[in-house]
Design a protein around this motif. Structure first.
Motif, PDB file in Angstrom:
ATOM      1  N   MET A  42       0.893  -1.164  -0.044  1.00 53.28           N
ATOM      2  CA  MET A  42      -0.066  -0.083  -0.116  1.00 53.28           C
ATOM      3  C   MET A  42       0.982   1.279   0.050  1.00 53.28           C
ATOM      4  SD  MET A  42      -3.108   0.870   2.814  1.00 53.28           S
ATOM      5  CE  MET A  42      -4.104   2.299   2.414  1.00 53.28           C
ATOM      6  N   GLU A  43       0.709   1.945  -1.180  1.00 54.41           N
ATOM      7  CA  GLU A  43       1.365   3.246  -1.183  1.00 54.41           C
ATOM      8  C   GLU A  43       0.950   4.438  -0.400  1.00 54.41           C
ATOM      9  OE1 GLU A  43       4.430   3.341  -2.824  1.00 54.41           O
ATOM     10  OE2 GLU A  43       4.112   1.129  -3.234  1.00 54.41           O
ATOM     11  N   ALA A  44       2.144   5.351  -0.159  1.00 53.55           N
ATOM     12  CA  ALA A  44       1.433   6.419   0.738  1.00 53.55           C
ATOM     13  C   ALA A  44       0.780   7.489  -0.328  1.00 53.55           C
ATOM     14  CB  ALA A  44       2.911   7.391   1.134  1.00 53.55           C
ATOM     15  N   LEU A  45      -0.209   8.274   0.315  1.00 54.67           N
ATOM     16  CA  LEU A  45      -0.888   9.120  -0.580  1.00 54.67           C
ATOM     17  C   LEU A  45      -0.219  10.195  -1.221  1.00 54.67           C
ATOM     18  CD1 LEU A  45      -4.508   9.126   1.698  1.00 54.67           C
ATOM     19  CD2 LEU A  45      -3.513   7.940  -0.423  1.00 54.67           C
ATOM     20  N   ILE A  46       0.928  10.430  -0.769  1.00 56.17           N
ATOM     21  CA  ILE A  46       1.816  11.549  -1.346  1.00 56.17           C
ATOM     22  C   ILE A  46       3.283  11.224  -1.201  1.00 56.17           C
ATOM     23  CG2 ILE A  46       1.999  12.689   0.904  1.00 56.17           C
ATOM     24  CD1 ILE A  46       1.843  15.374  -0.117  1.00 56.17           C
ATOM     25  N   GLU A  47       4.090  11.705  -2.187  1.00 58.33           N
ATOM     26  CA  GLU A  47       5.327  11.212  -2.411  1.00 58.33           C
ATOM     27  C   GLU A  47       6.086  11.643  -0.999  1.00 58.33           C
ATOM     28  OE1 GLU A  47       7.152   9.624  -4.610  1.00 58.33           O
ATOM     29  OE2 GLU A  47       5.248   9.983  -6.049  1.00 58.33           O
ATOM     30  N   ARG A  48       6.936  10.869  -0.554  1.00 53.67           N
ATOM     31  CA  ARG A  48       7.725  10.991   0.792  1.00 53.67           C
ATOM     32  C   ARG A  48       8.705  12.182   0.371  1.00 53.67           C
ATOM     33  NH1 ARG A  48       7.142   6.709   4.117  1.00 53.67           N
ATOM     34  NH2 ARG A  48       9.264   6.729   4.899  1.00 53.67           N
ATOM     35  N   SER A  49       9.127  12.313  -0.762  1.00 50.98           N
ATOM     36  CA  SER A  49       9.973  13.674  -0.941  1.00 50.98           C
ATOM     37  C   SER A  49       9.351  14.945  -0.605  1.00 50.98           C
ATOM     38  CB  SER A  49      10.449  13.523  -2.175  1.00 50.98           C
ATOM     39  OG  SER A  49       9.602  13.734  -3.210  1.00 50.98           O
ATOM     40  N   ALA A  50       8.025  14.806  -0.452  1.00 52.28           N
ATOM     41  CA  ALA A  50       7.288  16.078   0.004  1.00 52.28           C
ATOM     42  C   ALA A  50       7.420  16.415   1.262  1.00 52.28           C
ATOM     43  CB  ALA A  50       5.779  16.071  -0.342  1.00 52.28           C
ATOM     44  N   PHE A  51       7.845  15.702   2.369  1.00 53.12           N
ATOM     45  CA  PHE A  51       8.428  16.001   3.366  1.00 53.12           C
ATOM     46  C   PHE A  51       9.760  16.022   3.872  1.00 53.12           C
ATOM     47  CE2 PHE A  51       4.282  14.292   3.251  1.00 53.12           C
ATOM     48  CZ  PHE A  51       3.428  15.129   4.210  1.00 53.12           C
ATOM     49  N   ILE A  52      10.317  16.879   4.655  1.00 51.40           N
ATOM     50  CA  ILE A  52      11.745  16.855   5.320  1.00 51.40           C
ATOM     51  C   ILE A  52      11.728  15.855   6.520  1.00 51.40           C
ATOM     52  CG2 ILE A  52      13.419  18.122   6.336  1.00 51.40           C
ATOM     53  CD1 ILE A  52      11.985  20.629   5.029  1.00 51.40           C
ATOM     54  N   GLY A  53      12.831  14.868   6.564  1.00 50.57           N
ATOM     55  CA  GLY A  53      12.956  13.894   7.653  1.00 50.57           C
ATOM     56  C   GLY A  53      12.334  12.432   7.140  1.00 50.57           C
ATOM     57  N   LEU A  54      11.850  12.130   6.031  1.00 43.75           N
ATOM     58  CA  LEU A  54      11.462  10.783   5.793  1.00 43.75           C
ATOM     59  C   LEU A  54      12.463  10.136   5.097  1.00 43.75           C
ATOM     60  CD1 LEU A  54       7.662  11.394   4.904  1.00 43.75           C
ATOM     61  CD2 LEU A  54       8.755  10.863   6.992  1.00 43.75           C
ATOM     62  N   ASP A  55      13.386  10.688   4.868  1.00 41.81           N
ATOM     63  CA  ASP A  55      14.498   9.752   3.857  1.00 41.81           C
ATOM     64  C   ASP A  55      15.072   8.740   4.844  1.00 41.81           C
ATOM     65  OD1 ASP A  55      16.068   8.966   1.789  1.00 41.81           O
ATOM     66  OD2 ASP A  55      17.447  10.542   2.301  1.00 41.81           O
ATOM     67  N   GLY A  56      14.768   7.487   4.498  1.00 46.60           N
ATOM     68  CA  GLY A  56      15.157   6.517   5.229  1.00 46.60           C
ATOM     69  C   GLY A  56      14.702   6.261   6.543  1.00 46.60           C
ATOM     70  N   ARG A  57      13.586   6.737   6.773  1.00 49.48           N
ATOM     71  CA  ARG A  57      12.907   6.859   8.063  1.00 49.48           C
ATOM     72  C   ARG A  57      11.378   6.330   8.107  1.00 49.48           C
ATOM     73  NH1 ARG A  57      15.128  12.511   9.573  1.00 49.48           N
ATOM     74  NH2 ARG A  57      17.284  12.058  10.157  1.00 49.48           N
ATOM     75  N   ALA A  58      10.917   5.489   9.172  1.00 50.11           N
ATOM     76  CA  ALA A  58       9.505   5.116   9.062  1.00 50.11           C
ATOM     77  C   ALA A  58       9.008   6.113  10.269  1.00 50.11           C
ATOM     78  CB  ALA A  58       9.281   3.630   9.587  1.00 50.11           C
ATOM     79  N   TRP A  59       8.202   7.051   9.955  1.00 53.19           N
ATOM     80  CA  TRP A  59       7.815   8.085  10.948  1.00 53.19           C
ATOM     81  C   TRP A  59       6.145   7.738  11.338  1.00 53.19           C
ATOM     82  CZ3 TRP A  59      10.332  12.995  11.099  1.00 53.19           C
ATOM     83  CH2 TRP A  59       9.917  13.905  12.416  1.00 53.19           C
ATOM     84  N   PHE A  60       6.102   7.280  12.603  1.00 52.53           N
ATOM     85  CA  PHE A  60       4.952   6.892  13.088  1.00 52.53           C
ATOM     86  C   PHE A  60       4.649   7.731  14.465  1.00 52.53           C
ATOM     87  CE2 PHE A  60       5.923   3.109  11.199  1.00 52.53           C
ATOM     88  CZ  PHE A  60       4.876   2.642  10.387  1.00 52.53           C
ATOM     89  N   TYR A  61       5.159   9.065  14.509  1.00 59.03           N
ATOM     90  CA  TYR A  61       5.410  10.047  15.391  1.00 59.03           C
ATOM     91  C   TYR A  61       4.152  11.169  15.230  1.00 59.03           C
ATOM     92  CZ  TYR A  61       7.733  12.006  19.290  1.00 59.03           C
ATOM     93  OH  TYR A  61       8.198  12.796  20.534  1.00 59.03           O
ATOM     94  N   GLY A  62       3.534  11.079  14.265  1.00 60.59           N
ATOM     95  CA  GLY A  62       2.738  12.157  14.051  1.00 60.59           C
ATOM     96  C   GLY A  62       1.628  12.427  15.328  1.00 60.59           C
ATOM     97  N   GLY A  63       1.296  11.657  16.095  1.00 59.06           N
ATOM     98  CA  GLY A  63       0.400  12.089  17.250  1.00 59.06           C
ATOM     99  C   GLY A  63       1.210  13.236  18.109  1.00 59.06           C
ATOM    100  N   ALA A  64       2.469  13.166  17.947  1.00 58.64           N
ATOM    101  CA  ALA A  64       3.301  13.969  18.966  1.00 58.64           C
ATOM    102  C   ALA A  64       3.893  15.394  17.905  1.00 58.64           C
ATOM    103  CB  ALA A  64       4.274  13.425  19.629  1.00 58.64           C
TER     104      ALA A  64
END
Length: 377
Positions: A1-23
């Motif tokens: 299942m792909e993301a709804l937006i290119e990961r390059s549209a964010f700073i900090g996602l390169d090589g990381r799995a970001w499950f921290y959005g609740g904080a």
């Protein structure tokens, strides 16, 4: 299942799995240009103020769209905590009145009411049952002296989604107001100001903007005469009237809750981030996080983690929590491996948003399986 937006549209996602959005969400790349635009406009002097006002209005329009309301229902605050405290200070309590909260609520939704206990206000705390709180649970604590019920739409603790719409249908038959904290839901699942009296949210989590911004949405159906207890120049209709040293008139709309200038760098960032959210669509985002969240719950159960968040889609949103006595230690271990989750309070929380994909889920589960095996041995 792909993301709804290119990961390059964010700073900090390169090589990381970001499950921290609740904080904290990863900053969208558009935030850089938005804040730079604020600085450039600031250098334009009087014209810059006009440009700030245009961005402010566009941000207000976007927030109104996300909340299924109108721009005049939106007040721009410094934080959700400020908005809740303002409502608490502005309620007209009498001796013997009470407030209903529950034990899955974030401290900012509880502390302002506890502060009123010395004035004779009773704070009724509804206990969760199996990490859930229902509308019926909250209504059972309401009586003729209940002035307001306060609940998060989605619990920061367990990730449970509370049916505030059903709650409001019943409360609207009474004089009891409803304040909903949508900090953990606005930007990821549908939220409507029409099904509450007040809705508050923070700017830097699911809305993906910077710090220093809070949203207060006001439903005028039952709050038209509700006035704040403190006032500033942005609260009043004509701050330079000939009678300004004698009396003033609050704005009739939500602007009466604003006292001074908002954090414009944050508003520029929030205008850009809400443009992005609206372009994708909250319906698509909700479907995405519910599917990925269901997959995460099933995979985590397979490796031995007990979910606090219900598996049924109608009971959850983006936050997925698991019972984990050493959650803080595991979160630190995962951080060193490039995976961001929140750990503490006896739990591990993974927050899923539009930038997450199946690979993120697989990475988190495989890393935790190894860490769990290592702890067992």
């Amino acid at each position: 299942m792909e993301a709804l937006i290119e990961r390059s549209a964010f700073i900090g996602l390169d090589g990381r799995a970001w499950f921290y959005g609740g904080a904290e969400s990863p900053p969208p790349s558009v935030m850089l240009e938005a804040v730079a635009a604020y600085v450039r406009n600031r250098a334009n002097g009087p014209l810059g103020r006009i440009q700030n006002g245009e961005v402010e209005q566009a941000c207000r329009d976007n927030l109104a769209a996300l909340l299924e309301g109108r721009p005049e229902q939106i007040a721009l605050m410094s934080s959700a905590s400020e908005a809740i405290s303002m409502i608490a200070a502005s309620c007209r309590f009498g001796q013997g009145d009470n407030v209903v909260v529950h034990d899955l609520e974030f401290p900012s939704g509880v502390l302002p009411w506890l502060h009123l206990k010395s004035s004779g206000v009773e704070v009724r705390v509804v206990a969760n049952r199996g990490w859930r709180v229902t509308a019926e649970d909250l209504l059972a604590a309401v009586d003729a002296n209940t002035r307001i019920v306060v609940t998060s739409h989605v619990s920061y603790m367990s990730g449970v989604r509370i049916d505030y719409r059903s709650l409001y249908r019943e409360l609207s038959k009474t004089k009891t107001l409803l304040l909903v904290d949508a900090t953990q839901s606005l930007g990821v699942v549908p939220v409507s100001v029409n099904d509450a009296d007040f809705v508050v949210a923070s700017s830097y989590k699911w809305l993906m903007a910077g710090h220093g911004g809070g949203v207060l949405a006001v439903n005028p159906r039952r709050t038209e005469l509700f006035e704040p207890r403190y006032v500033g120049w942005r609260s009043v209709e004509d701050m330079f009237s000939d009678t300004r040293f004698e009396h003033f008139r609050f704005y009739r709309d939500a602007r009466r809750f604003e006292t001074g200038y908002p954090s414009y760098p944050t508003l520029y960032a929030m205008k850009a981030s809400t443009d992005l959210l609206l372009s994708v669509g909250i319906g698509r985002i909700a479907a995405h996080v519910l599917e990925l969240g269901g997959r995460l719950i099933r995979d985590m159960k397979r490796i031995g983690f007990e979910p606090m968040t219900p598996e049924q889609p109608e009971w959850r949103a983006g936050n997925i929590s698991f019972v984990c006595p050493d959650g803080e230690r595991l979160a630190d271990e995962l951080q060193r491996q490039g995976t961001y989750v929140w750990g503490g309070d006896g739990r591990l929380r993974a927050s899923i948003h539009l930038y997450n994909n199946s690979d993120d889920v697989a990475k988190l589960v495989s890393q935790l399986a190894v860490l769990a095996d290592r702890s067992a041995s």
